[in-house]
Design an enzyme around this catalytic site. Structure first.
Site, PDB file in Angstrom:
ATOM      1  N   GLY A 103      41.038  51.147  29.204  1.00 45.70           N
ATOM      2  CA  GLY A 103      39.696  51.446  29.686  1.00 45.70           C
ATOM      3  C   GLY A 103      38.545  50.777  29.003  1.00 45.70           C
ATOM      4  O   GLY A 103      37.406  50.881  29.474  1.00 45.70           O
ATOM      5  N   GLU A 110      46.624  51.580  25.497  1.00 43.61           N
ATOM      6  CA  GLU A 110      47.201  50.517  26.328  1.00 43.61           C
ATOM      7  C   GLU A 110      46.104  49.733  27.046  1.00 43.61           C
ATOM      8  O   GLU A 110      45.890  49.911  28.240  1.00 43.61           O
ATOM      9  CB  GLU A 110      48.229  51.103  27.307  1.00 43.61           C
ATOM     10  N   ARG A 135      37.490  41.686  43.305  1.00 44.51           N
ATOM     11  CA  ARG A 135      36.680  42.696  42.604  1.00 44.51           C
ATOM     12  C   ARG A 135      35.241  42.812  43.120  1.00 44.51           C
ATOM     13  O   ARG A 135      34.730  43.923  43.258  1.00 44.51           O
ATOM     14  CB  ARG A 135      36.692  42.452  41.093  1.00 44.51           C
ATOM     15  N   TYR A 177      34.584  46.495  44.323  1.00 44.73           N
ATOM     16  CA  TYR A 177      33.804  47.344  43.412  1.00 44.73           C
ATOM     17  C   TYR A 177      32.342  46.917  43.297  1.00 44.73           C
ATOM     18  O   TYR A 177      31.606  47.484  42.496  1.00 44.73           O
ATOM     19  CB  TYR A 177      34.407  47.306  41.993  1.00 44.73           C
ATOM     20  N   CYS A 214      37.618  34.610  56.542  1.00 48.24           N
ATOM     21  CA  CYS A 214      36.908  34.802  57.803  1.00 48.24           C
ATOM     22  C   CYS A 214      36.205  36.150  57.876  1.00 48.24           C
ATOM     23  O   CYS A 214      36.473  36.936  58.791  1.00 48.24           O
ATOM     24  CB  CYS A 214      37.886  34.665  58.957  1.00 48.24           C
TER      25      CYS A 214
HETATM   26  N1  LLP Z   1      46.751  52.634  31.326  1.00 48.63           N
HETATM   27  C1  LLP Z   1      46.729  53.226  32.532  1.00 48.63           C
HETATM   28  C2  LLP Z   1      47.546  54.411  32.754  1.00 48.63           C
HETATM   29  C3  LLP Z   1      45.935  52.697  33.550  1.00 48.63           C
HETATM   30  O1  LLP Z   1      45.908  53.293  34.727  1.00 48.63           O
HETATM   31  C4  LLP Z   1      45.172  51.527  33.304  1.00 48.63           C
HETATM   32  C5  LLP Z   1      44.352  50.940  34.360  1.00 48.63           C
HETATM   33  C6  LLP Z   1      45.245  50.932  32.033  1.00 48.63           C
HETATM   34  C7  LLP Z   1      46.038  51.529  31.059  1.00 48.63           C
HETATM   35  C8  LLP Z   1      44.500  49.690  31.681  1.00 48.63           C
HETATM   36  O2  LLP Z   1      43.126  49.839  31.798  1.00 48.63           O
HETATM   37  P1  LLP Z   1      42.113  48.690  31.322  1.00 48.63           P
HETATM   38  O3  LLP Z   1      42.219  48.603  29.806  1.00 48.63           O
HETATM   39  O4  LLP Z   1      42.522  47.426  31.960  1.00 48.63           O
HETATM   40  O5  LLP Z   1      40.796  49.176  31.774  1.00 48.63           O
HETATM   41  N2  LLP Z   1      41.414  47.123  39.403  1.00 48.63           N
HETATM   42  C9  LLP Z   1      40.350  47.715  38.607  1.00 48.63           C
HETATM   43  C10 LLP Z   1      40.883  48.356  37.346  1.00 48.63           C
HETATM   44  C11 LLP Z   1      41.920  49.412  37.629  1.00 48.63           C
HETATM   45  C12 LLP Z   1      42.486  49.992  36.362  1.00 48.63           C
HETATM   46  C13 LLP Z   1      43.658  50.868  36.671  1.00 48.63           C
HETATM   47  N3  LLP Z   1      44.299  51.403  35.542  1.00 48.63           N
HETATM   48  C14 LLP Z   1      39.335  46.632  38.277  1.00 48.63           C
HETATM   49  O6  LLP Z   1      39.515  45.486  38.685  1.00 48.63           O
HETATM   50  O7  LLP Z   1      38.325  46.904  37.657  1.00 48.63           O
END
Ligand code: LLP
Length: 423
Positions: free
Chosen positions: A243, A280, A320, A324, A351
């Site tokens: 996150g 993670e 993205r 978003y 398109c």
């Molecule tokens: N762990 C879990 C259980 C998750 O669901 C996620 C992301 C992460 C770790 C990694 O999160 P990060 O560090 O990358 O924020 N497609 C969206 C982001 C979706 C994230 C989903 N889960 C975007 O492009 O912003």
């Protein structure tokens, strides 16, 4: 913003010489000529640096969230740097295993894991499964009966905190498809269930509160809530998910992985957690490690309205902005330091009018058709969420390091479009 692109949006090894950008010692315009466009250019050293930072901060157990970007080279790289790999589907698990990552270095996630995915994990020897539901317990236990050792599980809890784009909002109500809700008592029941199971071994709790979050105070608050939920059970491990946000556009800044990790770990320790505290990250590892190179094909000026700059990719290599409303910068890697006074909208070749890459881009005045145009910070959730919409071919991916450009994902061909089409 008419200023030149800020260096902090470029990969770690990004160097500008006579205006030309090189990444990992490779000139980006040469890469575009050699491999074609659109092209994902990754800075291998940048990814290694972020992995090392994560391992130093959290210690052994920290995982790279492969959903952000995954190919075999990426899986190997994260593994070489000492990270576990978080895989959220059978597909991600398969690619990681095919890369040679040992199953015991994988963490399997997913809110709806199929019996086949769970069986694949157990057969391969995955030792950490993050269980998300009571239905999954049933599936796992029926498989585990045929399994010699207890299956190591973490329980995903939903602590009643929701992450919004830039901040957390604590909510009394948990409205999410993921995990066991703390406030309804489901989390306690799940923990009790595993503790009384002979087939399952409770390794710890897991919570992931959101993505692209900048405020350390929000992470701290979340860590405390999760730590308090875990306190009565004295578990060996607490994983706080991913996150951590990254800056995409001028004016944004984010905490480092070290600051993020230190905040989470300190909050957990203060709440009395003695076991391992881990995480993670996905985006924070790879987002800023890549730039996407495009070729400008068409410039349409509508007097007193807008200028559209169309490139040879679009929503199929970076969905993205469409999904978003995410912002990106754009620049010309032939004159990376140039000021960017010209306001344009950068669009793709799909398109539909929604196919926008940079809604309000600033580019140098002398941008012309056939220029190579780049968007930075495209290493996370671009290639991985890409598609074949309009049967547009997926771009190639190169890893650059010490002057070597290694093609790790080749560009798709028209024949690839028919590999699953039985006619
Ligand atoms: N762990 C879990 C259980 C998750 O669901 C996620 C992301 C992460 C770790 C990694 O999160 P990060 O560090 O990358 O924020 N497609 C969206 C982001 C979706 C994230 C989903 N889960 C975007 O492009 O912003």
């Amino acid at each position: 913003m008419t200023s030149p692109l800020s260096r902090h949006l470029l990969p770690d090894t990004g160097v500008v010489e006579d205006g030309r950008l090189s990444v990992g010692g490779c000139d980006t315009l040469d890469l575009a000529a050699q491999f074609g466009t659109p092209l994902f250019v990754y800075d291998e050293q940048h990814i290694r640096n972020r992995c090392r930072e994560a391992v130093t901060t959290f210690g052994d157990g920290v995982a790279y969230a492969t959903k952000a970007f995954l190919c075999r080279a990426m899986a190997r790289l994260a593994h070489e740097e000492g990270m576990f790999l978080d895989v959220a589907t059978g597909g991600e698990m398969w690619v990681a295993l095919q890369a040679g990552v040992p199953a015991k270095r994988l963490v399997l996630h997913g809110n709806n894991k199929s019996p086949a995915e769970l069986a694949m994990a157990l057969e391969a020897g995955v030792e950490r499964i993050v269980v998300d539901s009571f239905d999954e317990f049933r599936r796992l236990e029926s498989l585990a009966a045929r399994h010699p050792l207890p299956v190591g599980v973490l329980i995903r809890i939903t602590p009643g905190i929701e992450a919004h784009t830039h901040e957390f909002i604590a909510t009394g109500q948990d409205d999410t498809k993921f995990g066991f809700t703390v406030s309804t008592g489901a989390a306690d029941r799940a923990i009790g269930h595993v503790q009384s199971s002979t087939a399952l071994d409770l390794l710890g709790l897991h919570a992931h509160i959101g993505s692209q979050v900048f405020r350390l105070a929000s992470f701290e608050e979340a860590a405390r809530v999760v730590a308090r939920a875990a306190a009565p059970y004295h578990l060996p491990e607490l994983s706080l998910g991913g996150g951590l946000g990254v800056p995409y556009v001028e004016g944004e800044s984010s905490p480092s992985i070290t600051e993020w990790g230190d905040t989470i770990v300190k909050a957990c320790r203060e709440e009395g957690v003695t076991g391992k505290v881990t995480a993670e990250p996905g985006r924070a590892i790879v987002a800023a490690s890549a730039v996407t190179l495009y070729t400008v094909g068409t410039i349409k000026e509508i007097p007193e309205t807008r200028t559209y700059v169309a490139v040879d990719g679009g929503m199929s290599d970076n969905p993205r902005p469409v999904l978003y409303g995410s912002g990106y910068e754009a620049f010309l890697p032939r004159s990376t330091d140039a000021t960017r006074p010209r306001e344009v909208r950068i669009v793709g070749k799909h398109c539909e009018s929604g196919d926008v890459l940079v809604r309000d881009a600033r580019v140098p005045d002398d941008l012309v058709v056939e220029d190579v145009l780049a968007t930075p910070v495209t290493g996370a959730y671009g290639q991985s969420m890409g598609s074949n919409y309009n049967k547009v071919l997926r771009p190639a991916v190169v890893f650059c390091r010490d002057g070597d450009a290694r093609l790790v994902v080749r560009r798709e061909t028209y024949d690839d479009l028919l590999t699953t089409d039985l006619g």
